[in-house]
Write a protein that holds these residues in place. Structure first.
Motif, PDB file in Angstrom:
ATOM      1  N   THR A  45      11.469   1.902  -9.053  1.00  0.00           N
ATOM      2  CA  THR A  45      11.750   0.980 -10.148  1.00  0.00           C
ATOM      3  C   THR A  45      11.579  -0.453  -9.663  1.00  0.00           C
ATOM      4  O   THR A  45      12.089  -0.833  -8.606  1.00  0.00           O
ATOM      5  N   GLY A  46      10.853  -1.251 -10.449  1.00  0.00           N
ATOM      6  CA  GLY A  46      10.648  -2.641 -10.099  1.00  0.00           C
ATOM      7  C   GLY A  46      11.900  -3.462 -10.348  1.00  0.00           C
ATOM      8  O   GLY A  46      12.593  -3.283 -11.361  1.00  0.00           O
ATOM      9  N   ARG A  47      12.190  -4.372  -9.444  1.00  0.00           N
ATOM     10  CA  ARG A  47      13.333  -5.254  -9.621  1.00  0.00           C
ATOM     11  C   ARG A  47      13.101  -6.243 -10.762  1.00  0.00           C
ATOM     12  O   ARG A  47      14.012  -6.966 -11.150  1.00  0.00           O
ATOM     13  N   ASP A  48      11.884  -6.263 -11.314  1.00  0.00           N
ATOM     14  CA  ASP A  48      11.625  -7.100 -12.484  1.00  0.00           C
ATOM     15  C   ASP A  48      12.195  -6.491 -13.759  1.00  0.00           C
ATOM     16  O   ASP A  48      12.157  -7.102 -14.826  1.00  0.00           O
ATOM     17  N   GLY A  49      12.699  -5.246 -13.677  1.00  0.00           N
ATOM     18  CA  GLY A  49      13.276  -4.590 -14.842  1.00  0.00           C
ATOM     19  C   GLY A  49      12.267  -4.060 -15.829  1.00  0.00           C
ATOM     20  O   GLY A  49      12.643  -3.585 -16.907  1.00  0.00           O
ATOM     21  N   SER A  50      10.979  -4.083 -15.466  1.00  0.00           N
ATOM     22  CA  SER A  50       9.941  -3.716 -16.422  1.00  0.00           C
ATOM     23  C   SER A  50       8.951  -2.674 -15.914  1.00  0.00           C
ATOM     24  O   SER A  50       8.383  -1.934 -16.714  1.00  0.00           O
ATOM     25  N   THR A  51       8.741  -2.611 -14.605  1.00  0.00           N
ATOM     26  CA  THR A  51       7.655  -1.796 -14.076  1.00  0.00           C
ATOM     27  C   THR A  51       8.151  -0.628 -13.239  1.00  0.00           C
ATOM     28  O   THR A  51       9.290  -0.603 -12.761  1.00  0.00           O
ATOM     29  N   LEU A  52       7.246   0.331 -13.051  1.00  0.00           N
ATOM     30  CA  LEU A  52       7.426   1.424 -12.105  1.00  0.00           C
ATOM     31  C   LEU A  52       6.215   1.435 -11.183  1.00  0.00           C
ATOM     32  O   LEU A  52       5.088   1.234 -11.628  1.00  0.00           O
ATOM     33  N   TYR A  99      -5.513 -17.797   6.506  1.00  0.00           N
ATOM     34  CA  TYR A  99      -6.727 -17.071   6.874  1.00  0.00           C
ATOM     35  C   TYR A  99      -7.815 -17.338   5.828  1.00  0.00           C
ATOM     36  O   TYR A  99      -7.590 -17.150   4.614  1.00  0.00           O
ATOM     37  N   PRO A 100      -8.991 -17.779   6.239  1.00  0.00           N
ATOM     38  CA  PRO A 100      -9.997 -18.260   5.278  1.00  0.00           C
ATOM     39  C   PRO A 100     -10.415 -17.243   4.218  1.00  0.00           C
ATOM     40  O   PRO A 100     -10.694 -17.620   3.082  1.00  0.00           O
ATOM     41  N   ALA A 101     -10.484 -15.957   4.569  1.00  0.00           N
ATOM     42  CA  ALA A 101     -10.993 -14.967   3.621  1.00  0.00           C
ATOM     43  C   ALA A 101      -9.952 -14.522   2.603  1.00  0.00           C
ATOM     44  O   ALA A 101     -10.289 -13.855   1.618  1.00  0.00           O
ATOM     45  N   VAL A 102      -8.683 -14.871   2.809  1.00  0.00           N
ATOM     46  CA  VAL A 102      -7.614 -14.462   1.894  1.00  0.00           C
ATOM     47  C   VAL A 102      -7.594 -15.377   0.673  1.00  0.00           C
ATOM     48  O   VAL A 102      -7.598 -16.601   0.797  1.00  0.00           O
ATOM     49  N   THR A 103      -7.563 -14.779  -0.505  1.00  0.00           N
ATOM     50  CA  THR A 103      -7.549 -15.567  -1.742  1.00  0.00           C
ATOM     51  C   THR A 103      -6.199 -15.564  -2.446  1.00  0.00           C
ATOM     52  O   THR A 103      -6.006 -16.341  -3.383  1.00  0.00           O
ATOM     53  N   GLY A 104      -5.269 -14.690  -2.024  1.00  0.00           N
ATOM     54  CA  GLY A 104      -3.967 -14.705  -2.675  1.00  0.00           C
ATOM     55  C   GLY A 104      -3.050 -13.602  -2.211  1.00  0.00           C
ATOM     56  O   GLY A 104      -3.498 -12.567  -1.712  1.00  0.00           O
ATOM     57  N   PHE A 105      -1.746 -13.849  -2.372  1.00  0.00           N
ATOM     58  CA  PHE A 105      -0.702 -12.889  -2.041  1.00  0.00           C
ATOM     59  C   PHE A 105       0.106 -12.608  -3.308  1.00  0.00           C
ATOM     60  O   PHE A 105       0.539 -13.547  -3.986  1.00  0.00           O
ATOM     61  N   THR A 106       0.343 -11.327  -3.611  1.00  0.00           N
ATOM     62  CA  THR A 106       1.153 -10.962  -4.776  1.00  0.00           C
ATOM     63  C   THR A 106       2.226  -9.965  -4.353  1.00  0.00           C
ATOM     64  O   THR A 106       1.953  -8.770  -4.196  1.00  0.00           O
ATOM     65  N   PRO A 107       3.474 -10.439  -4.139  1.00  0.00           N
ATOM     66  CA  PRO A 107       4.545  -9.521  -3.744  1.00  0.00           C
ATOM     67  C   PRO A 107       5.279  -8.963  -4.967  1.00  0.00           C
ATOM     68  O   PRO A 107       5.347  -9.600  -6.019  1.00  0.00           O
ATOM     69  N   ALA A 108       5.805  -7.763  -4.821  1.00  0.00           N
ATOM     70  CA  ALA A 108       6.634  -7.147  -5.861  1.00  0.00           C
ATOM     71  C   ALA A 108       7.739  -6.348  -5.176  1.00  0.00           C
ATOM     72  O   ALA A 108       7.506  -5.700  -4.158  1.00  0.00           O
ATOM     73  N   ARG A 109       8.930  -6.395  -5.764  1.00  0.00           N
ATOM     74  CA  ARG A 109      10.107  -5.736  -5.177  1.00  0.00           C
ATOM     75  C   ARG A 109      10.432  -4.455  -5.934  1.00  0.00           C
ATOM     76  O   ARG A 109      10.429  -4.435  -7.174  1.00  0.00           O
ATOM     77  N   TYR A 110      10.753  -3.408  -5.165  1.00  0.00           N
ATOM     78  CA  TYR A 110      11.036  -2.110  -5.765  1.00  0.00           C
ATOM     79  C   TYR A 110      12.213  -1.423  -5.073  1.00  0.00           C
ATOM     80  O   TYR A 110      12.535  -1.722  -3.923  1.00  0.00           O
ATOM     81  N   GLU A 111      12.771  -0.475  -5.798  1.00  0.00           N
ATOM     82  CA  GLU A 111      13.796   0.418  -5.251  1.00  0.00           C
ATOM     83  C   GLU A 111      13.337   1.858  -5.420  1.00  0.00           C
ATOM     84  O   GLU A 111      12.852   2.232  -6.508  1.00  0.00           O
ATOM     85  N   HIS A 112      13.448   2.650  -4.381  1.00  0.00           N
ATOM     86  CA  HIS A 112      13.052   4.056  -4.453  1.00  0.00           C
ATOM     87  C   HIS A 112      13.940   4.772  -5.456  1.00  0.00           C
ATOM     88  O   HIS A 112      15.170   4.736  -5.367  1.00  0.00           O
ATOM     89  N   ALA A 113      13.324   5.417  -6.438  1.00  0.00           N
ATOM     90  CA  ALA A 113      14.075   6.043  -7.519  1.00  0.00           C
ATOM     91  C   ALA A 113      13.954   7.553  -7.547  1.00  0.00           C
ATOM     92  O   ALA A 113      14.879   8.250  -7.965  1.00  0.00           O
ATOM     93  N   LEU A 114      12.810   8.106  -7.110  1.00  0.00           N
ATOM     94  CA  LEU A 114      12.580   9.543  -7.227  1.00  0.00           C
ATOM     95  C   LEU A 114      11.550   9.979  -6.202  1.00  0.00           C
ATOM     96  O   LEU A 114      10.506   9.366  -6.058  1.00  0.00           O
ATOM     97  N   GLY A 115      11.881  11.047  -5.498  1.00  0.00           N
ATOM     98  CA  GLY A 115      10.925  11.680  -4.607  1.00  0.00           C
ATOM     99  C   GLY A 115      10.750  13.128  -5.004  1.00  0.00           C
ATOM    100  O   GLY A 115      11.720  13.831  -5.281  1.00  0.00           O
ATOM    101  N   LEU A 116       9.494  13.577  -5.044  1.00  0.00           N
ATOM    102  CA  LEU A 116       9.183  14.957  -5.401  1.00  0.00           C
ATOM    103  C   LEU A 116       8.315  15.583  -4.330  1.00  0.00           C
ATOM    104  O   LEU A 116       7.370  14.959  -3.837  1.00  0.00           O
ATOM    105  N   LEU A 117       8.667  16.822  -3.953  1.00  0.00           N
ATOM    106  CA  LEU A 117       7.980  17.547  -2.899  1.00  0.00           C
ATOM    107  C   LEU A 117       7.771  18.987  -3.316  1.00  0.00           C
ATOM    108  O   LEU A 117       8.483  19.509  -4.182  1.00  0.00           O
ATOM    109  N   PRO A 118       6.803  19.674  -2.695  1.00  0.00           N
ATOM    110  CA  PRO A 118       6.695  21.112  -2.942  1.00  0.00           C
ATOM    111  C   PRO A 118       7.872  21.833  -2.287  1.00  0.00           C
ATOM    112  O   PRO A 118       8.300  21.480  -1.203  1.00  0.00           O
ATOM    113  N   SER A 119       8.394  22.826  -2.973  1.00  0.00           N
ATOM    114  CA  SER A 119       9.534  23.570  -2.429  1.00  0.00           C
ATOM    115  C   SER A 119       9.068  24.719  -1.532  1.00  0.00           C
ATOM    116  O   SER A 119       7.893  25.058  -1.522  1.00  0.00           O
TER     117      SER A 119
END
Length: 234
Positions: free
Chosen positions: A60-67, A214-234
């Motif tokens: 879950t995104g800490r922005d309250g809108s995204t996953l 660094y010359p070749a870098v055009t931008g940084f976009t960070p986003a904050r999340y919290e782990h909400a669900l993990g699914l694995l084969p049983s």
């Protein structure tokens, strides 16, 4: 069958030769939770689709809108087979439970290098920071050099990052960007690093300045999340 797990994914799993990340926009914190629950119900009701899917995690995104979704595949071909045969029925069931989900996009990666957690470090990440670093169109090969600079700067940083558990760098298969999946002890620890002297992550050293400018870098976009669900084969 499918089972839930509270454990975070192992980003350095050598079997995960095709790690994917995608984003959904759902609108509100309430719809974030409803969507996570709908994903869990849908996947737990159905057989695990293939042994070539190692794990599937939702954040879950800490922005309250995204996953954010992270799936670890053995190959892109396995994912394409899943899309052809089993994906749509899951999408339909989730959309019935939570109408109006906007699927922003799917990015395909290859894991490149990591700053792994220290031996004996058992901390559970309280915050995931996913940072997209965009590069100039002709600078695909520069991405590896930039990652080397970051890891060197982290190793030599006199301030240190006690709140940083690990950082995992992925190269997008289209050549356009890097994704840094960073595990932090807590949001407070991350904010303390941002508030320290300097410009963002990293002490005010020459090495970090090379990373940030660094010359070749055009931008940084960070986003904050919290782990909400993990699914694995049983």
């Amino acid at each position: 069958m499918t089972r839930r797990t509270d454990a975070h994914p192992v980003l350095t799993d050598p079997r995960a030769r095709a790690p994917f990340f995608s984003t959904w926009r759902v609108g509100t914190p309430e719809r974030q939770q409803l969507t996570v629950e709908a994903i869990a119900r849908t996947w737990e009701r159905q057989p695990w689709p293939t042994g070539d899917l190692l794990s599937y995690h939702v954040y879950t995104g800490r922005d309250g809108s995204t996953l954010m979704h992270h799936s670890q595949w053995a190959s892109e071909q396995a994912y394409e087979a899943f899309v052809r045969t089993r994906r749509q029925e899951r999408v339909d069931e989730i959309d019935t439970a939570v109408p109006g989900i906007e699927r922003v996009g799917l990015d395909r990666y290859r894991h490149h290098r990591s700053r792994e957690r220290a031996v004996g470090d058992t901390r559970v990440p309280g915050l995931i920071v996913a940072v997209r670093i965009d590069f100039e169109p002709a600078a695909a090969e520069e991405r590896r050099h930039w990652i080397d600079l970051v890891l060197k700067a982290l190793d030599d940083d006199p301030v240190g990052h006690r709140g940083l558990i690990s950082a995992h760098f992925h190269l997008s298969t289209d050549g356009g960007h890097v994704l840094n999946y960073a595990e932090w002890e807590s949001e407070r620890a991350y904010d303390e690093v941002l508030a320290a002297p300097g410009e963002g992550i990293g002490a005010p050293t020459e090495q970090w300045e090379r990373v940030r400018t660094y010359p070749a870098v055009t931008g940084f976009t960070p986003a904050r999340y919290e782990h909400a669900l993990g699914l694995l084969p049983s």
